[in-house]
Motif scaffolding. Structure first.
Motif, PDB file in Angstrom:
ATOM      1  N   ARG A 591       0.751  -1.304  -0.012  1.00  0.00           N
ATOM      2  CA  ARG A 591      -0.064  -0.064  -0.072  1.00  0.00           C
ATOM      3  C   ARG A 591       1.005   1.382   0.121  1.00  0.00           C
ATOM      4  N   LEU A 592       0.923   1.970  -1.064  1.00  0.00           N
ATOM      5  CA  LEU A 592       1.576   3.030  -1.265  1.00  0.00           C
ATOM      6  C   LEU A 592       1.043   4.421  -0.688  1.00  0.00           C
ATOM      7  N   TYR A 593       1.905   5.330  -0.215  1.00  0.00           N
ATOM      8  CA  TYR A 593       1.176   6.408   0.794  1.00  0.00           C
ATOM      9  C   TYR A 593       1.159   7.432  -0.729  1.00  0.00           C
ATOM     10  N   ALA A 594      -0.308   7.910  -0.467  1.00  0.00           N
ATOM     11  CA  ALA A 594      -0.728   8.803  -1.409  1.00  0.00           C
ATOM     12  C   ALA A 594      -0.999  10.437  -0.806  1.00  0.00           C
ATOM     13  N   ALA A 595      -0.366  11.115  -1.509  1.00  0.00           N
ATOM     14  CA  ALA A 595      -0.347  12.662  -0.997  1.00  0.00           C
ATOM     15  C   ALA A 595      -1.793  13.244  -0.716  1.00  0.00           C
ATOM     16  N   PHE A 596      -2.664  12.377  -1.521  1.00  0.00           N
ATOM     17  CA  PHE A 596      -4.095  13.293  -1.699  1.00  0.00           C
ATOM     18  C   PHE A 596      -4.841  12.493  -0.499  1.00  0.00           C
ATOM     19  N   SER A 597      -4.363  11.390   0.058  1.00  0.00           N
ATOM     20  CA  SER A 597      -4.806  11.028   1.404  1.00  0.00           C
ATOM     21  C   SER A 597      -5.378  12.161   2.510  1.00  0.00           C
ATOM     22  N   THR A 598      -6.506  11.732   3.130  1.00  0.00           N
ATOM     23  CA  THR A 598      -6.909  12.826   4.172  1.00  0.00           C
ATOM     24  C   THR A 598      -6.115  12.411   5.244  1.00  0.00           C
ATOM     25  N   PHE A 599      -4.918  12.954   5.752  1.00  0.00           N
ATOM     26  CA  PHE A 599      -4.384  12.884   6.991  1.00  0.00           C
ATOM     27  C   PHE A 599      -4.479  14.153   7.855  1.00  0.00           C
ATOM     28  N   SER A 600      -4.181  13.937   9.090  1.00  0.00           N
ATOM     29  CA  SER A 600      -4.044  15.387   9.959  1.00  0.00           C
ATOM     30  C   SER A 600      -2.540  15.812   9.753  1.00  0.00           C
ATOM     31  N   ALA A 601      -2.438  17.110   9.999  1.00  0.00           N
ATOM     32  CA  ALA A 601      -1.022  17.579   9.969  1.00  0.00           C
ATOM     33  C   ALA A 601       0.152  16.535  10.409  1.00  0.00           C
ATOM     34  N   ARG A 602      -0.138  16.304  11.687  1.00  0.00           N
ATOM     35  CA  ARG A 602       0.888  15.230  12.332  1.00  0.00           C
ATOM     36  C   ARG A 602       1.131  13.699  11.410  1.00  0.00           C
ATOM     37  N   GLU A 603      -0.041  13.506  11.003  1.00  0.00           N
ATOM     38  CA  GLU A 603      -0.072  12.206  10.230  1.00  0.00           C
ATOM     39  C   GLU A 603       0.862  12.579   8.857  1.00  0.00           C
ATOM     40  N   ARG A 604       0.706  13.654   8.204  1.00  0.00           N
ATOM     41  CA  ARG A 604       1.443  13.970   7.149  1.00  0.00           C
ATOM     42  C   ARG A 604       2.735  13.943   7.261  1.00  0.00           C
ATOM     43  N   VAL A 605       3.094  14.738   8.207  1.00  0.00           N
ATOM     44  CA  VAL A 605       4.573  14.695   8.661  1.00  0.00           C
ATOM     45  C   VAL A 605       5.190  13.500   8.915  1.00  0.00           C
ATOM     46  N   ILE A 606       4.573  12.409   9.869  1.00  0.00           N
ATOM     47  CA  ILE A 606       5.017  11.205  10.001  1.00  0.00           C
ATOM     48  C   ILE A 606       5.170  10.259   8.692  1.00  0.00           C
ATOM     49  N   MET A 607       3.938  10.601   7.655  1.00  0.00           N
ATOM     50  CA  MET A 607       3.994   9.684   6.599  1.00  0.00           C
ATOM     51  C   MET A 607       4.952  10.112   5.604  1.00  0.00           C
ATOM     52  N   ASN A 608       5.442  11.709   5.504  1.00  0.00           N
ATOM     53  CA  ASN A 608       6.416  11.911   4.557  1.00  0.00           C
ATOM     54  C   ASN A 608       7.778  11.642   5.111  1.00  0.00           C
ATOM     55  N   ALA A 609       7.946  11.650   6.153  1.00  0.00           N
ATOM     56  CA  ALA A 609       9.311  11.066   6.811  1.00  0.00           C
ATOM     57  C   ALA A 609       9.339   9.575   6.473  1.00  0.00           C
ATOM     58  N   TYR A 610       8.354   8.835   6.492  1.00  0.00           N
ATOM     59  CA  TYR A 610       8.317   7.446   6.473  1.00  0.00           C
ATOM     60  C   TYR A 610       8.719   7.162   5.150  1.00  0.00           C
TER      61      TYR A 610
END
Length: 665
Positions: A591-610
């Motif tokens: 499952r590839l992380y898609a930038a358009f997914s609805t994440f909170s600000a904290r989750e976006r930071v974590i997933m981008n670092a991931y």
């Protein structure tokens, strides 16, 4: 059912003379080499070196070894064993299911600082040992010699150290005996040094000396190896550690007393930079002493490297670290080799040696991070004691005593930050960040799994198997599932079988890997969902068991064949005629992380670092030991459900599947 993971045992858990000797070589390398630099650091920390100062400092050492090492680790921490295993990650695995979720932060901070500060251990011990050669030749090239020893030490890790490891115990027995004899020989230089057993002298020194924080920073070096007593519980057993510690502590105290007595009797002639450890050694055995010190330093370094491999291996199974390639150079249980970790530690040790140049500079940086590890262990032990229903006042007393003591040590060691302690703190910070991101990203990804009941799809799966107009993809298809329930199945797997491109096969397997809190669990549960068509297998692996899924799955299939629940024969007439079994294809949903997914600000930071950290990870197939099998990776987007408050009514199953089919396209 239990799976076979046989290998030669390397542990000596039962109390025996051989077990005690082996324990000396495995557990006490770090703390056993501390006399090489502790008294030297104490002399440098004091502005006025006199009898009162040295007696108080030796008293601090004696009571630090007694309270911090004997009471906390030997008497208390060794009782917190996870099926015979110890260490901060084993302790976390023992308590995590019944504790607050945030306790994982203590575990990753403790593990990170333990490894980070340990980078200096090989460097300072080897340099301290080689510096003794300057007693023969002041111009001895210490740094090049130390680099050569470090290079050889890390190079041989790939071949295993089982053969030479058998010598570690007897060699460390000689080393500790030498420490005790050398110290005992010089106590007579100043007999009042024996007053150091009275803690009042330690209290007097710390309350009246303006350099108390520098003194404590030097004193703390005597107990930096205490965490190894707990970490190596699984290799040696509690009884062997306790008995051998009585011998080790005796020889260490004798040596510190002897060095202290010699310093007091030679305060007028003490030369700057002189190491009291080598000064108390008769010139006739100096070369032998330097050789034994070097051997002890190598053994201490070897213990640290092996311990680092174990820590990272446990961290991978606890979802704290991305999967790395793991090799097994010998058939000894628990002996492993992680190339990435070995190479990283080697480079860091070389950088540390070149940066600090000598052991004196390292003393100013050593010990800062390990105080944090000890503090984290104390907090986790409090959670363990509460789970064991120990009275609250006793837990609070334990917390106040040891957390207070370690906090004082931490404050004292903070003076080292600007003198090089920032090096280990920086490394620890990087590791904490990686572990935090990886753990939370894994949690976020797992939370987005769309769960279905596979029983609703029994009919369509059976129909696909019977539909000869659909080309057969494989005889047996094995789907790696993230769900552990008997009838739970991810929507993505259903989509792969039914909608994306019908996956026709004779047999389907839903294989789940369930990492257990017990260290050595290796078992499975198998359930036949649709006779001769669909099977559910849950593999249960302990956090110290490596995921050789190909091997374990083969054993499961053999058991199913033996019980006549499954036939391995192919349905192709030509293959049946020649007794060729059906093939197996493993399908893994990535499952590839898609930038358009609805994440909170904290989750976006974590997933981008991931996404960045994910590049360190071994491929999915290799990380599970499936690199020699037929593996199909299906990439799908990681889609998160909408968080809108006024969301429309729940769509029907058909509508959801049609929408997801559009998203896949």
């Amino acid at each position: 059912m239990v799976l076979d993971n046989s290998s030669k045992g390397s542990t000596h858990h039962r109390l025996s003379l051989m077990g005690v000797i082996v324990t000396l070589g495995i557990v006490f390398g770090d703390i056993g080499t501390s006399p090489l630099y502790v008294m030297k650091a104490i002399v440098r920390a004091g502005e006025t070196v006199n009898a009162e100062y040295i007696t108080g400092a030796v008293s601090c050492i004696i009571w630090t070894l007694t309270l911090q090492t004997t009471v906390k680790y030997v008497l208390i921490a060794l009782r917190a064993d996870n099926k015979g295993e110890g260490g901060i990650l084993a302790l976390y695995a023992l308590i995590r299911r019944h504790s607050r979720k945030w306790l994982y932060l203590l575990a990753i901070i403790g593990a990170s600082t333990l490894v980070a500060d340990g980078v200096i251990t090989p460097s300072i011990t080897v340099l301290s040992a080689i510096e003794g050669l300057r007693a023969y030749e002041p111009s001895t090239p210490v740094v090049p010699i130390a680099l050569c020893i470090i290079t050889v030490l890390f190079f041989i890790q790939q071949y295993g150290t089982n053969t030479i490891g058998k010598l570690f115990g007897p060699l460390m027995l000689i080393w500790f005996t030498l420490l005790g004899i050398l110290g005992g020989m010089h106590i007579g230089d100043y007999l009042p040094i024996l007053r150091a057993f009275n803690p009042w002298h330690a209290i007097q020194l710390l309350t009246h000396s303006p350099e108390w924080f520098l003194i404590l920073g030097a004193v703390f070096l005597c107990t930096t190896g205490a965490e190894a007593l707990y970490s190596d519980l699984g290799h040696c057993g509690a009884n062997n550690i306790r008995v051998s510690w009585a011998f080790v502590k005796t020889t260490l105290i004798l040596n510190y007393l002897g060095q202290g007595a010699w310093i007091i009797s030679h305060t007028d002639s003490l030369m700057p930079g002189q190491n009291p450890f080598y000064a108390i050694m008769p010139h006739s055995i100096l070369f032998f002493g330097i050789a034994m010190a070097t051997i002890a330093a190598v053994i201490a370094s070897q213990a640290l490297i092996s311990g680092s491999f174990t820590i990272f291996s446990e961290a991978m199974n606890l979802s704290f670290w991305p999967r790395q390639k793991i090799k097994y150079p010998t058939d000894v249980k628990g002996q492993l080799y992680i190339p990435f970790v070995n190479s990283s530690l080697f480079v860091l040790c070389v950088v540390v040696i070149l940066f600090f140049q000598n052991s004196e500079n390292m003393e100013a940086a050593y010990g800062l991070s390990i105080t944090i590890t000890m503090l984290m262990t104390t907090l986790l032990l409090c959670a363990f004691l509460r789970q064991r229903r120990l009275k609250r006042w006793m837990v609070l007393l334990f917390l106040a005593g040891f957390a207070g003591l370690e906090s004082i040590f931490f404050i004292a060691n903070m003076a080292k930050f600007v003198h090089g302690g920032w090096v280990t703190m920086l490394l620890a910070g990087v590791m904490v960040t990686v572990m935090y991101v990886w753990y939370n990203a894994t949690t976020i990804r797992n939370a987005q799994v769309d769960v279905r009941d596979v029983r609703d799809f029994f009919g369509v799966i059976s129909d696909i198997k019977a539909d000869s107009t659909i080309p057969k993809f494989a005889t047996n298809i094995v789907y790696l599932s993230k769900l552990s329930g008997t009838y739970e199945i991810e929507q993505k797997i259903l989509y792969s079988i039914i909608y994306k491109h019908p996956m026709r096969a004779d047999h389907y397997f839903l294989l789940h890997i369930d990492y257990q809190d017990d260290p050595s669990t290796l078992a499975y549960e198998a359930t036949t969902l649709i006779p001769d068509t669909l099977y559910r297998i849950n593999l249960k692996l302990g956090f110290r068991v490596q995921p050789h899924i190909n091997r374990y799955f083969r054993q499961v299939i053999e058991d199913l064949v033996a019980s006549k629940e499954f036939s391995i024969s192919s349905t192709y007439p030509s293959l049946v005629k020649n007794n060729i079994p059906g093939n197996f294809i493993f399908v893994m949903i990535n499952r590839l992380y898609a930038a358009f997914s609805t994440f909170s600000a904290r989750e976006r930071v974590i997933m981008n670092a991931y996404e960045w950290i994910d590049r360190l990870k071994l491929s999915m197939a290799r990380s599970l030991g499936l690199n020699t099998s037929n593996v199909l990776i299906e990439n799908v987007p990681l889609v998160v459900a909408s968080r809108r408050k006024n969301a429309p009514s729940t769509p029907t199953r058909v509508e959801r599947l049609m929408k997801e089919e559009e998203e896949e396209a």
